[in-house]
Design an enzyme around this catalytic site. Structure first.
Site, PDB file in Angstrom:
ATOM      1  N   CYS A 114       0.815  -1.227   0.000  1.00 13.30           N
ATOM      2  CA  CYS A 114       0.000   0.000   0.000  1.00 13.30           C
ATOM      3  C   CYS A 114       0.841   1.266   0.000  1.00 13.30           C
ATOM      4  O   CYS A 114       0.308   2.357  -0.221  1.00 13.30           O
ATOM      5  CB  CYS A 114      -0.944   0.006   1.189  1.00 13.30           C
ATOM      6  SG  CYS A 114      -2.018  -1.427   1.242  1.00 13.30           S
ATOM      7  N   HIS A 248      -3.703   7.125   2.368  1.00 15.07           N
ATOM      8  CA  HIS A 248      -4.020   5.747   1.987  1.00 15.07           C
ATOM      9  C   HIS A 248      -5.333   5.386   2.665  1.00 15.07           C
ATOM     10  O   HIS A 248      -5.567   5.741   3.818  1.00 15.07           O
ATOM     11  CB  HIS A 248      -2.893   4.809   2.433  1.00 15.07           C
ATOM     12  CG  HIS A 248      -3.243   3.358   2.255  1.00 15.07           C
ATOM     13  ND1 HIS A 248      -3.807   2.872   1.099  1.00 15.07           N
ATOM     14  CD2 HIS A 248      -3.123   2.299   3.097  1.00 15.07           C
ATOM     15  CE1 HIS A 248      -4.014   1.577   1.228  1.00 15.07           C
ATOM     16  NE2 HIS A 248      -3.617   1.201   2.430  1.00 15.07           N
ATOM     17  N   ASN A 278     -10.180  -0.615   0.490  1.00 18.13           N
ATOM     18  CA  ASN A 278      -8.725  -0.427   0.429  1.00 18.13           C
ATOM     19  C   ASN A 278      -8.230  -0.994  -0.903  1.00 18.13           C
ATOM     20  O   ASN A 278      -8.241  -2.203  -1.100  1.00 18.13           O
ATOM     21  CB  ASN A 278      -8.086  -1.151   1.616  1.00 18.13           C
ATOM     22  CG  ASN A 278      -6.574  -1.060   1.638  1.00 18.13           C
ATOM     23  OD1 ASN A 278      -5.948  -0.610   0.669  1.00 18.13           O
ATOM     24  ND2 ASN A 278      -5.966  -1.499   2.725  1.00 18.13           N
TER      25      ASN A 278
END
Ligand code: ACO
Length: 321
Positions: A114, A248, A278
């Site tokens: 990520c 994020h 996500n």
């Protein structure tokens, strides 16, 4: 002084949507649990023909159109993805071929998870700042739905698919002011996708994301707090200088804690988590593109971007948009 300026952004989301109510029928969970613990309501899921490559191409073409440049102008392609088309050739090389621009530098960042987009942005920034290159495509593209165990309620409710892209261009006007990258391999087991050629393994398990969610949650809050301090101190700026947080998108509770740390109201945080879940390395450029396209983020605004993920690896960028 030469800066890397964000000339254009783009994104792509698969058509298919999976809601929390759909998930209630797949694993032992509830819409209430998912919304309360994560903030996620739904996520996009790639169709069989959609891959990190096809989604990256769509996002890249949109970003180039927004930047008013053609593929021939691109000197560098970086694709951050934990779900690449193949081990090699890189997804970036495959995209380069589709764009018909053989010769320019192209590579993937596969294992920064990520945090991948932040690493990609920072690398491209170095080349533009030192005048080696003029235009770079930095893309995050992920088909997380293919590395999620759909029987594991602790992970399958979290992730989604999509791609986001930015075109960076050399400019004498301020753009990326600084980037900050870190990693700590001591936390290698907190979040992992163990498929690889390292040693024989339980292939079934290795194909799926493994995560100790609550430990990662606490780590993220502490790490990101320090990262904000580092980023602002490096630029001799106060929190009040930041107009937008583009984080994020892992968990709304982490995002809220970060907004509080910066004294920013939620209206000044680019959030896509509710609708997209996500999307790993795609989440930051997806959130940026949405806020740019709907007119919330405007030219001149000061943006703080941050990402963290498996490794652990994390990074930030302070950008005058
Ligand atoms: N539905 C219902 N119950 C669930 C679910 C679910 N989907 N998932 C877990 N539970 C249960 C657990 O089994 C546990 O039950 P128990 O108390 O009986 O043992 C209970 O809920 C609490 O579990 P926790 O893991 O402690 O819940 P927490 O509040 O920490 O929320 C979550 C879990 C959402 C994963 C959170 O920890 C989180 O978001 N962590 C950070 C994840 C992250 O940041 N990822 C980013 C990186 S991703 C990347 O790099 C690819």
């Amino acid at each position: 002084m030469t800066y890397a300026h964000i000339l254009g952004t783009g994104s792509y989301l698969p058509e298919k949507i999976l809601t929390n109510f759909d998930l209630e029928k797949m694993v032992e969970t509830t819409n209430d649990w998912i919304v309360e613990r994560t903030g996620i309501h739904k996520r996009h899921i790639a169709a069989a023909h959609e891959t990190a490559l096809t989604m990256a191409e769509q996002a890249a073409r949109q970003a180039m159109a927004a930047a008013n440049i053609t593929p021939a102008d691109i000197d560098l392609i970086i694709i951050a993805t934990t779900t690449p088309e193949k081990m090699f050739p890189s997804t970036a090389c495959l995209l380069q071929q589709k764009l018909g621009i053989s010769g320019c530098a192209a590579f993937d960042l596969n294992s920064t998870a990520c945090a991948g987009f932040m690493y990609g942005l920072s690398i491209a920034d170095q080349f533009i700042r030192n005048k080696t290159m003029k235009h770079a495509l930095v893309i995050g593209s992920e088909v997380m739905s293919r590395v999620v165990d759909w029987n594991d309620r602790t992970t399958c409710v979290l992730f989604g698919d999509g791609a986001g892209a930015v075109v960076l261009g050399a400019s004498d006007k301020p753009g990326i002011l600084s980037t900050h990258l870190h990693a700590d391999g001591n936390y290698k087991d907190v979040l992992s996708l163990n498929v690889g050629l390292g040693k024989p393994m339980d292939v079934e398990q290795a194909l799926f994301i493994q995560m100790t969610g609550n430990q990662l949650f606490k780590l993220a809050v502490n790490i990101l707090g320090d990262l904000f301090d580092e980023t602002l101190t490096a630029n001799r700026l106060e929190k009040s200088a930041v107009d937008w947080l583009v984080p994020h998108q892992a968990n709304i509770r982490i995002i809220l804690a970060m907004a509080k740390k910066l004294n920013l109201p939620l209206e000044r945080v680019a959030i896509t988590l509710e609708e997209q879940g996500n999307t790993s390395s795609a989440s930051i450029p997806l959130a940026l593109d949405k806020a740019v396209r709907d007119g919330r983020i405007k030219r001149g605004d000061m943006l703080l971007l941050e990402g963290f993920g498996g490794g652990l690896a994390w990074g930030s960028a302070l950008i005058q948009y």
